[in-house]
Design a protein around this motif. Structure first.
Motif, mmCIF file in Angstrom:
data_model
loop_
_atom_site.group_PDB
_atom_site.id
_atom_site.type_symbol
_atom_site.label_atom_id
_atom_site.label_comp_id
_atom_site.label_asym_id
_atom_site.label_seq_id
_atom_site.Cartn_x
_atom_site.Cartn_y
_atom_site.Cartn_z
ATOM 1 N N TYR A 193 0.853 -1.189 0.000
ATOM 2 C CA TYR A 193 0.000 0.000 0.000
ATOM 3 C C TYR A 193 0.893 1.245 0.000
ATOM 4 O O TYR A 193 1.757 1.398 0.867
ATOM 5 C CB TYR A 193 -0.897 -0.005 1.244
ATOM 6 C CG TYR A 193 -1.834 1.191 1.362
ATOM 7 C CD1 TYR A 193 -1.347 2.477 1.567
ATOM 8 C CD2 TYR A 193 -3.204 1.025 1.278
ATOM 9 C CE1 TYR A 193 -2.191 3.566 1.682
ATOM 10 C CE2 TYR A 193 -4.069 2.100 1.405
ATOM 11 C CZ TYR A 193 -3.560 3.366 1.597
ATOM 12 O OH TYR A 193 -4.398 4.430 1.712
ATOM 13 N N ILE A 194 0.670 2.136 -0.958
ATOM 14 C CA ILE A 194 1.323 3.447 -0.972
ATOM 15 C C ILE A 194 0.240 4.490 -1.206
ATOM 16 O O ILE A 194 -0.461 4.471 -2.228
ATOM 17 C CB ILE A 194 2.396 3.555 -2.064
ATOM 18 C CG1 ILE A 194 3.503 2.514 -1.854
ATOM 19 C CG2 ILE A 194 3.002 4.965 -2.079
ATOM 20 C CD1 ILE A 194 4.572 2.516 -2.921
ATOM 21 N N GLY A 195 0.060 5.379 -0.234
ATOM 22 C CA GLY A 195 -0.905 6.461 -0.347
ATOM 23 C C GLY A 195 -0.194 7.799 -0.418
ATOM 24 O O GLY A 195 1.019 7.886 -0.262
ATOM 25 N N ARG A 196 -0.983 8.850 -0.622
ATOM 26 C CA ARG A 196 -0.351 10.167 -0.722
ATOM 27 C C ARG A 196 -1.340 11.275 -0.378
ATOM 28 O O ARG A 196 -2.557 11.132 -0.514
ATOM 29 C CB ARG A 196 0.244 10.386 -2.100
ATOM 30 C CG ARG A 196 -0.673 10.093 -3.313
ATOM 31 C CD ARG A 196 -1.708 11.134 -3.555
ATOM 32 N NE ARG A 196 -2.276 11.121 -4.892
ATOM 33 C CZ ARG A 196 -3.287 11.862 -5.263
ATOM 34 N NH1 ARG A 196 -3.886 12.664 -4.405
ATOM 35 N NH2 ARG A 196 -3.768 11.808 -6.506
ATOM 36 N N PHE A 197 -0.786 12.405 0.049
ATOM 37 C CA PHE A 197 -1.535 13.647 0.210
ATOM 38 C C PHE A 197 -0.857 14.642 -0.706
ATOM 39 O O PHE A 197 0.363 14.796 -0.664
ATOM 40 C CB PHE A 197 -1.502 14.114 1.658
ATOM 41 C CG PHE A 197 -2.146 15.458 1.888
ATOM 42 C CD1 PHE A 197 -3.459 15.695 1.519
ATOM 43 C CD2 PHE A 197 -1.426 16.491 2.484
ATOM 44 C CE1 PHE A 197 -4.051 16.944 1.731
ATOM 45 C CE2 PHE A 197 -2.012 17.738 2.704
ATOM 46 C CZ PHE A 197 -3.329 17.956 2.327
ATOM 47 N N ALA A 198 -1.633 15.316 -1.556
ATOM 48 C CA ALA A 198 -1.037 16.145 -2.603
ATOM 49 C C ALA A 198 -1.631 17.550 -2.586
ATOM 50 O O ALA A 198 -2.464 17.897 -3.433
ATOM 51 C CB ALA A 198 -1.236 15.487 -3.965
ATOM 52 N N PRO A 199 -1.216 18.389 -1.646
ATOM 53 C CA PRO A 199 -1.774 19.742 -1.578
ATOM 54 C C PRO A 199 -1.153 20.678 -2.612
ATOM 55 O O PRO A 199 -0.003 20.513 -3.021
ATOM 56 C CB PRO A 199 -1.384 20.189 -0.161
ATOM 57 C CG PRO A 199 -0.091 19.463 0.096
ATOM 58 C CD PRO A 199 -0.241 18.126 -0.578
ATOM 59 N N SER A 200 -1.931 21.655 -3.036
ATOM 60 C CA SER A 200 -1.415 22.730 -3.887
ATOM 61 C C SER A 200 -0.976 23.882 -2.990
ATOM 62 O O SER A 200 -1.736 24.276 -2.091
ATOM 63 C CB SER A 200 -2.490 23.212 -4.860
ATOM 64 O OG SER A 200 -2.878 22.171 -5.730
ATOM 65 N N PRO A 201 0.207 24.445 -3.203
ATOM 66 C CA PRO A 201 0.708 25.508 -2.326
ATOM 67 C C PRO A 201 0.125 26.872 -2.665
ATOM 68 O O PRO A 201 0.837 27.829 -2.963
ATOM 69 C CB PRO A 201 2.216 25.459 -2.562
ATOM 70 C CG PRO A 201 2.347 25.012 -3.979
ATOM 71 C CD PRO A 201 1.213 24.051 -4.216
ATOM 72 N N THR A 202 -1.202 26.965 -2.607
ATOM 73 C CA THR A 202 -1.888 28.236 -2.862
ATOM 74 C C THR A 202 -2.195 28.976 -1.566
ATOM 75 O O THR A 202 -2.828 30.018 -1.590
ATOM 76 C CB THR A 202 -3.191 27.986 -3.636
ATOM 77 O OG1 THR A 202 -4.002 27.053 -2.895
ATOM 78 C CG2 THR A 202 -2.893 27.383 -5.007
ATOM 79 N N GLY A 203 -1.759 28.411 -0.454
ATOM 80 C CA GLY A 203 -1.988 28.984 0.867
ATOM 81 C C GLY A 203 -1.865 27.884 1.902
ATOM 82 O O GLY A 203 -1.660 26.709 1.560
ATOM 83 N N PRO A 204 -1.977 28.230 3.177
ATOM 84 C CA PRO A 204 -1.840 27.225 4.238
ATOM 85 C C PRO A 204 -3.011 26.259 4.288
ATOM 86 O O PRO A 204 -4.077 26.511 3.719
ATOM 87 C CB PRO A 204 -1.769 28.076 5.507
ATOM 88 C CG PRO A 204 -2.489 29.345 5.155
ATOM 89 C CD PRO A 204 -2.195 29.593 3.710
ATOM 90 N N LEU A 205 -2.809 25.152 4.978
ATOM 91 C CA LEU A 205 -3.888 24.193 5.192
ATOM 92 C C LEU A 205 -4.960 24.791 6.095
ATOM 93 O O LEU A 205 -4.662 25.593 6.985
ATOM 94 C CB LEU A 205 -3.341 22.917 5.837
ATOM 95 C CG LEU A 205 -2.298 22.118 5.065
ATOM 96 C CD1 LEU A 205 -1.877 20.893 5.879
ATOM 97 C CD2 LEU A 205 -2.817 21.703 3.702
ATOM 98 N N HIS A 206 -6.206 24.373 5.865
ATOM 99 C CA HIS A 206 -7.329 24.788 6.697
ATOM 100 C C HIS A 206 -8.106 23.539 7.108
ATOM 101 O O HIS A 206 -7.682 22.404 6.823
ATOM 102 C CB HIS A 206 -8.215 25.794 5.963
ATOM 103 C CG HIS A 206 -8.652 25.330 4.603
ATOM 104 N ND1 HIS A 206 -9.639 24.388 4.410
ATOM 105 C CD2 HIS A 206 -8.221 25.669 3.364
ATOM 106 C CE1 HIS A 206 -9.809 24.169 3.132
ATOM 107 N NE2 HIS A 206 -8.963 24.927 2.455
ATOM 108 N N ALA A 207 -9.241 23.712 7.763
ATOM 109 C CA ALA A 207 -9.992 22.565 8.289
ATOM 110 C C ALA A 207 -10.401 21.587 7.198
ATOM 111 O O ALA A 207 -10.398 20.368 7.408
ATOM 112 C CB ALA A 207 -11.229 23.059 9.046
ATOM 113 N N GLY A 208 -10.743 22.097 6.017
ATOM 114 C CA GLY A 208 -11.154 21.216 4.925
ATOM 115 C C GLY A 208 -10.012 20.371 4.402
ATOM 116 O O GLY A 208 -10.165 19.168 4.183
ATOM 117 N N SER A 209 -8.851 21.001 4.185
ATOM 118 C CA SER A 209 -7.718 20.238 3.670
ATOM 119 C C SER A 209 -7.158 19.292 4.720
ATOM 120 O O SER A 209 -6.594 18.244 4.390
ATOM 121 C CB SER A 209 -6.621 21.177 3.141
ATOM 122 O OG SER A 209 -6.387 22.260 3.998
#
Length: 298
Positions: A9-25
């Motif tokens: 199993y290999i999973g990932r989290f892939a955020p876009s750096p358009t701003g900091p993380l919030h409750a939804g992300s």
């Protein structure tokens, strides 16, 4: 399209750096982390910075620091899309060689006009359906300069795409009537999300994708692209969204507040509730402990 469960199993989290993380992300990040841990797998972080005009300088480091404060540490050094251009180009070259991709000269106004002529209006939160104007068999560029590159999608019965989501269940989408041939390299020269994410997931060996429910309708396009490139198809789980008081997805555009390090424990508790978990640990380490029996979508 249902494959046997992979042994690794290999999973990932892939955020876009358009701003900091919030409750939804955070809900998406926590869901992907917990799913990986529940299955005894590895968890990666990939910074999706291919859309450079939207990226905020330094936001990638802010996101990584927020994840660290929450105890969500990747099992490998984070990767960045901006360093993968040659991989995307190789994928595009392969699609062109296979006659699956072609150049397009159409602007959004051109597509909207073509849709209007067919009696099709763009839904408020929908997409413009590309009518295939620049397909070679339809006359191609007709002397116009190419702007973007598009991937062909099948038509008719072959365009019906059925897939299974581990949380949402059976899903279907008609690729031709819902999207049409879609962009894989943009008119501004940047790589489109659909191509980048598919190439990245395959290159990193990702077997399970856990992300927000708002991205579920992208899945048929990505699975079709995987098929065109001869790449494996991961398992998909689209997690619940955090909504604002108006019923809209919580986002930076709708005033979502950045997560604060001194609220990490409280934020984890709240994110756990969105995922249907009673996260009551008094330490971050206890909040992140989970086994396969406790995970709702094992």
């Amino acid at each position: 399209m249902t494959a046997a469960a992979p042994s690794v199993y290999i999973g990932r989290f892939a955020p876009s750096p358009t701003g900091p993380l919030h409750a939804g992300s955070l809900v998406a990040a926590l869901a992907s982390w917990l799913d990986a841990r529940a299955h005894g797998g590895r968890w990666l972080v990939r910074i999706e910075d291919v859309d450079t005009p939207r990226c905020v300088p330094g936001a990638d480091q802010v996101i990584l620091a927020q994840l660290a404060a929450l105890g969500l540490m990747p099992d490998e050094p984070p990767a960045c899309q901006s360093q993968r251009g040659p991989l995307y180009q190789a994928a595009l070259d392969a699609l062109v060689t296979s006659n699956l991709a072609y150049p397009c000269a159409c602007t959004r106004a051109d597509i909207a006009q073509a849709n209007a002529a067919r009696g099709l209006l763009k839904p408020r939160h929908g997409e413009l359906i590309y009518p295939g104007t620049c397909r070679p068999e339809n006359g191609g560029l007709r002397g116009r300069a190419p702007r973007a590159w598009r991937l062909r999608v099948p038509h008719g019965a072959a365009a019906r795409w059925d897939w299974n989501d581990r949380r949402l269940g059976a899903q279907t989408q008609a690729l031709d009537d819902t999207v049409g041939d879609f962009v894989i390299r943009r008119a501004d020269g940047l790589w489109a999300y659909q191509l980048a994410v598919v190439v990245d997931d395959a290159h990193q060996g990702v077997t399970h994708i856990v992300r927000g429910e708002d991205l579920a309708d992208n899945t048929p396009r990505q699975q079709w692209l995987q098929q065109c490139l001869g790449l494996p198809t991961p398992a998909y789980l689209h997690s619940p969204l955090v909504l604002n008081p108006h019923g809209e997805k919580l986002s930076k555009q709708h005033g979502a507040k950045a997560l604060q390090a001194d609220h990490a424990l409280t934020d984890l508790h709240k994110a756990g509730l969105v995922l249907g978990l009673r996260v009551s640990g008094k330490t971050i380490e206890n909040c992140l402990k989970i086994d396969i029996k406790a995970w709702p979508w094992a």
